[in-house]
Design a protein around this motif. Structure first.
Motif, short mmCIF file in Angstrom:
data_model
loop_
_atom_site.label_atom_id
_atom_site.label_comp_id
_atom_site.label_asym_id
_atom_site.label_seq_id
_atom_site.Cartn_x
_atom_site.Cartn_y
_atom_site.Cartn_z
N GLU A 72 0.75 -1.16 0.03
CA GLU A 72 -0.07 -0.02 -0.02
C GLU A 72 0.67 1.23 0.12
O GLU A 72 0.26 2.21 -0.01
CB GLU A 72 -0.95 0.08 1.14
CG GLU A 72 -1.97 -1.05 1.22
CD GLU A 72 -3.01 -0.99 2.14
OE1 GLU A 72 -2.95 -0.25 2.98
OE2 GLU A 72 -4.00 -1.80 1.93
N THR A 73 2.18 1.11 -0.14
CA THR A 73 2.88 2.29 -0.17
C THR A 73 4.24 2.02 -1.14
O THR A 73 4.72 1.03 -1.45
CB THR A 73 3.58 2.44 1.31
OG1 THR A 73 2.66 2.36 2.25
CG2 THR A 73 4.52 3.78 1.36
N THR A 96 6.12 9.66 -3.01
CA THR A 96 5.53 8.71 -1.92
C THR A 96 4.09 8.64 -2.45
O THR A 96 3.49 9.49 -2.33
CB THR A 96 5.96 8.62 -0.67
OG1 THR A 96 7.28 8.74 -0.86
CG2 THR A 96 5.42 7.51 0.06
N ARG A 98 0.55 6.21 -1.49
CA ARG A 98 0.04 5.38 -0.46
C ARG A 98 -1.52 4.87 -1.12
O ARG A 98 -2.14 6.05 -1.73
CB ARG A 98 -0.25 6.01 0.72
CG ARG A 98 -0.85 5.30 2.04
CD ARG A 98 0.08 4.76 2.65
NE ARG A 98 -0.53 4.08 3.94
CZ ARG A 98 -0.15 2.68 4.30
NH1 ARG A 98 0.69 2.13 3.66
NH2 ARG A 98 -0.75 2.27 5.12
N TRP A 104 -4.87 4.94 -4.99
CA TRP A 104 -3.47 5.70 -5.00
C TRP A 104 -3.53 6.98 -4.93
O TRP A 104 -4.12 7.83 -5.54
CB TRP A 104 -2.60 5.03 -6.28
CG TRP A 104 -2.32 3.64 -6.04
CD1 TRP A 104 -2.62 2.85 -7.01
CD2 TRP A 104 -1.20 3.02 -5.33
NE1 TRP A 104 -2.10 1.50 -6.68
CE2 TRP A 104 -1.12 1.80 -5.56
CE3 TRP A 104 -0.71 3.62 -4.06
CZ2 TRP A 104 -0.50 1.02 -5.04
CZ3 TRP A 104 0.40 2.63 -3.48
CH2 TRP A 104 0.17 1.38 -3.82
#
Length: 116
Positions: A72-73, A96, A98, A104
């Protein structure tokens, strides 16, 4: 492992698209860091800045890297080269993403200009 091609497409859309792309892909708590005089920006400041700035005509990503500590990251790192008319811009970048509520969202972005 997440579908990182999707994330690279989102990243590209943030360079080339307007404020609507940012509204779609940016998390509520997103922070972005740019060289001075811009500095550190939160979501509101980012949207305001993008709404008043011309977008890039084209962008290339080189030296791409991906790091995913979980499903999830994902952090993308790359050299970005933007072109607007005859103006060129090159920066070392990281973003980044998440997965929030199944979608997303960019939560962080940073740029360090190269040779500018």
């Amino acid at each position: 492992m997440p579908d990182n091609a999707t994330l690279w497409n989102i990243e590209r859309s943030l360079w080339l698209g307007g404020v609507d792309a940012y509204r779609e892909w940016m998390s509520d708590g997103c922070i972005m860091v740019f060289p001075r005089p811009v500095g550190i920006m939160d979501r509101g400041a980012i949207l305001e800045a993008v709404a008043g700035a011309p977008r890039w005509d084209d962008v290339e990503f080189d030296e791409t890297r991906e790091m995913a500590p979980d499903n999830e990251t994902v952090t993308l790192a790359y050299t970005g080269r933007g072109q607007r008319g005859t103006d060129m811009y090159e920066a070392l970048c990281s973003s980044t993403y998440r997965k929030l509520n199944g979608h997303w969202r960019i939560i962080q972005h940073q740029q360090t200009p190269v040779g500018n």
